[in-house]
Design a protein around this motif. Sequence first.
Motif, short mmCIF file in Angstrom:
data_model
loop_
_atom_site.label_atom_id
_atom_site.label_comp_id
_atom_site.label_asym_id
_atom_site.label_seq_id
_atom_site.Cartn_x
_atom_site.Cartn_y
_atom_site.Cartn_z
N HIS A 98 0.77 -0.87 -0.29
CA HIS A 98 -0.13 0.06 -0.10
C HIS A 98 0.30 1.33 0.14
CE1 HIS A 98 -2.79 -3.18 1.35
NE2 HIS A 98 -3.53 -2.40 1.33
N GLU A 99 2.01 1.69 0.70
CA GLU A 99 2.72 2.54 0.58
C GLU A 99 3.51 3.01 -0.71
OE1 GLU A 99 6.47 4.68 0.35
OE2 GLU A 99 6.79 2.28 -0.46
N TRP A 100 3.54 1.58 -1.92
CA TRP A 100 3.80 1.77 -2.79
C TRP A 100 2.32 2.10 -4.00
CZ3 TRP A 100 7.66 4.15 -5.15
CH2 TRP A 100 8.00 3.92 -6.29
N ASN A 101 1.34 0.95 -3.43
CA ASN A 101 0.26 0.85 -4.73
C ASN A 101 -1.23 1.51 -3.79
OD1 ASN A 101 -0.42 1.37 -7.82
ND2 ASN A 101 -1.03 -0.78 -7.37
N GLY A 102 -0.81 2.06 -3.22
CA GLY A 102 -2.06 2.03 -2.09
C GLY A 102 -2.54 3.13 -2.62
N LYS A 103 -3.88 3.85 -1.60
CA LYS A 103 -4.40 5.19 -2.38
C LYS A 103 -3.91 6.15 -0.65
CE LYS A 103 -8.41 7.60 -2.12
NZ LYS A 103 -8.47 8.06 -3.34
N GLY A 104 -2.94 7.29 -1.61
CA GLY A 104 -1.84 7.80 -1.03
C GLY A 104 -0.88 7.79 -0.73
N GLY A 105 -0.19 5.94 -1.14
CA GLY A 105 1.71 5.86 -1.66
C GLY A 105 1.96 6.49 -2.73
N CYS A 106 2.76 5.68 -2.77
CA CYS A 106 3.91 6.93 -3.68
C CYS A 106 3.52 7.09 -5.10
CB CYS A 106 5.26 6.19 -3.64
SG CYS A 106 6.06 6.31 -2.48
N LEU A 107 2.72 5.86 -5.31
CA LEU A 107 2.30 5.99 -7.01
C LEU A 107 1.46 6.77 -7.21
CD1 LEU A 107 2.62 2.43 -8.20
CD2 LEU A 107 4.05 4.16 -8.46
N GLU A 108 0.44 7.65 -6.51
CA GLU A 108 -0.34 8.30 -6.70
C GLU A 108 -0.24 9.16 -6.07
OE1 GLU A 108 -4.05 8.67 -3.56
OE2 GLU A 108 -5.14 7.61 -5.09
N LEU A 109 1.10 9.62 -4.94
CA LEU A 109 1.28 11.24 -4.70
C LEU A 109 1.92 11.79 -6.04
CD1 LEU A 109 2.53 9.94 -1.05
CD2 LEU A 109 1.04 11.18 -1.79
N HIS A 110 2.27 10.65 -6.29
CA HIS A 110 3.59 11.12 -8.24
C HIS A 110 2.43 11.93 -9.43
CE1 HIS A 110 5.64 10.41 -12.29
NE2 HIS A 110 6.16 10.83 -11.81
N GLU A 111 1.50 10.73 -9.03
CA GLU A 111 0.52 11.32 -10.12
C GLU A 111 -0.14 12.74 -10.31
OE1 GLU A 111 -0.41 9.95 -12.89
OE2 GLU A 111 1.08 8.77 -13.05
N LEU A 112 -0.31 12.93 -8.67
CA LEU A 112 -0.59 13.90 -8.50
C LEU A 112 0.08 15.07 -8.59
CD1 LEU A 112 -2.77 13.32 -4.91
CD2 LEU A 112 -3.23 13.88 -6.79
N LEU A 113 1.47 15.63 -8.29
CA LEU A 113 2.53 15.78 -8.65
C LEU A 113 2.54 16.74 -10.59
CD1 LEU A 113 5.48 15.13 -6.50
CD2 LEU A 113 3.93 17.08 -6.04
N GLY A 114 2.12 15.37 -10.95
CA GLY A 114 1.47 15.49 -12.87
C GLY A 114 2.19 14.16 -13.27
N GLY A 115 2.44 13.18 -12.98
CA GLY A 115 3.18 11.97 -12.92
C GLY A 115 4.38 12.26 -14.04
N ARG A 116 5.39 13.33 -13.70
CA ARG A 116 6.57 13.52 -14.97
C ARG A 116 7.47 12.77 -14.12
NH1 ARG A 116 6.37 19.80 -14.54
NH2 ARG A 116 6.27 19.17 -12.73
N PHE A 117 8.49 12.08 -14.94
CA PHE A 117 10.11 11.17 -14.58
C PHE A 117 10.20 12.59 -13.27
CE2 PHE A 117 14.34 10.83 -14.52
CZ PHE A 117 14.29 9.72 -14.56
N GLN A 118 10.63 13.57 -13.55
CA GLN A 118 10.44 14.85 -12.43
C GLN A 118 10.53 14.70 -11.11
OE1 GLN A 118 9.99 15.82 -15.94
NE2 GLN A 118 9.52 17.04 -15.84
N ASP A 119 9.52 14.73 -11.81
CA ASP A 119 8.43 14.21 -10.26
C ASP A 119 9.22 13.49 -8.92
OD1 ASP A 119 6.62 16.99 -10.91
OD2 ASP A 119 5.26 15.08 -12.09
N TRP A 120 9.55 12.10 -10.23
CA TRP A 120 10.11 11.72 -8.58
C TRP A 120 11.21 12.00 -7.94
CZ3 TRP A 120 7.78 7.42 -7.52
CH2 TRP A 120 6.63 6.85 -8.39
N ALA A 121 11.61 12.98 -7.96
CA ALA A 121 12.64 14.12 -7.31
C ALA A 121 12.26 14.85 -5.49
CB ALA A 121 13.16 14.94 -8.22
N LYS A 122 10.58 14.40 -6.17
CA LYS A 122 10.00 14.73 -4.47
C LYS A 122 9.86 13.26 -4.03
CE LYS A 122 9.16 18.85 -6.04
NZ LYS A 122 7.29 20.13 -6.81
N ILE A 123 9.15 12.41 -4.80
CA ILE A 123 8.74 11.23 -4.04
C ILE A 123 9.71 10.42 -3.84
CG2 ILE A 123 6.81 9.16 -4.20
CD1 ILE A 123 6.11 12.24 -4.12
N SER A 124 11.37 10.45 -4.43
CA SER A 124 11.88 8.95 -4.02
C SER A 124 12.74 9.20 -2.75
CB SER A 124 12.80 9.18 -4.98
OG SER A 124 12.26 8.27 -6.44
#
Length: 298
Positions: A98-124
């Motif tokens: 869930h931390e990776w692929n759940g509600k409020g997890g990293c994948l969703e957080l990344h999408e909320l930022l725009g889903g761009r590759f550079q957005d991983w700099a904030k999630i990783s």
Amino acid sequence: MQLTKAERHQVKLRIGLSGASGFGKTYSALLLAFGITDDWNKIAVIDTENGSASLYSHLGDYNTLTLNEPFNPERYIEAIETCEKASVEVIIIDSISHEWNGKGGCLELHELLGGRFQDWAKISPRHQAFIDKILHSSCHIITTVRRKIDYALDSDLNGKSKVIKHGTKEITREGFEYELTTNFELINDKHLVKASKDRTGLFMDKPEFVINSNTGKKLIDWCSKGVSIDKIKEEILKCETIEALKALYAKYPSFQKMTHPMILERKEQLDGLSGHLITNEEVVEPNKILEDGNSSIE
């Protein structure tokens, strides 16, 4: 920099259990934990699976902590710290998917930022903080991970594209299993497991088996073989000179944060016995092992 002899010290276990739904991840994790501690009261389950951990309450009086959405890394870290403060010995995180692929997890957080590759700099970094918390916890930790069927679009001999099934894949960020002591994959609903990663050498390339409490006992026996903090403390108390303290501190680099106050205490005792106040500079030269009396060890 200093070379030291290779020696396996006592470690905290980091065990992974992965499998499809209904394959027995939670049940197997509980049996493993009991084998490690031999005390249900020293086990805590961080439950993200809608109360599934409580289904096995007949096994013993273990502790549960229900973690609901949002499943961001910081809430997982908080849950782990809550368990640590309760002085449990084994923490089961059921599950980390869930931390990776759940509600409020990293994948969703990344999408909320725009889903761009550079957005991983904030999630990783947030995800890495969660992984670091698992790796550096003072408790043994067992993680469960969901698996899903992995598909890929390949070409056949005639050049036509078709969907190919490539087994199953863990639902978490790729590479997590390489951080673990041992990673077990549940392969069917009969609870059979195989080791996909095993630093202990106890299970790798062995036939499939069903996890029970004896599996946990084997793991705790393995990780307990080595140098304990109690043994090091005995060695510190036997030191009769500052040079001996300095050499002992350098001997166990992985224990330096824990031994630092013991070293200083024994130094003060030796100072008192000799009637001569030896400065910290006299202790550390020439290797700079200890700096100030209240300094932290990096």
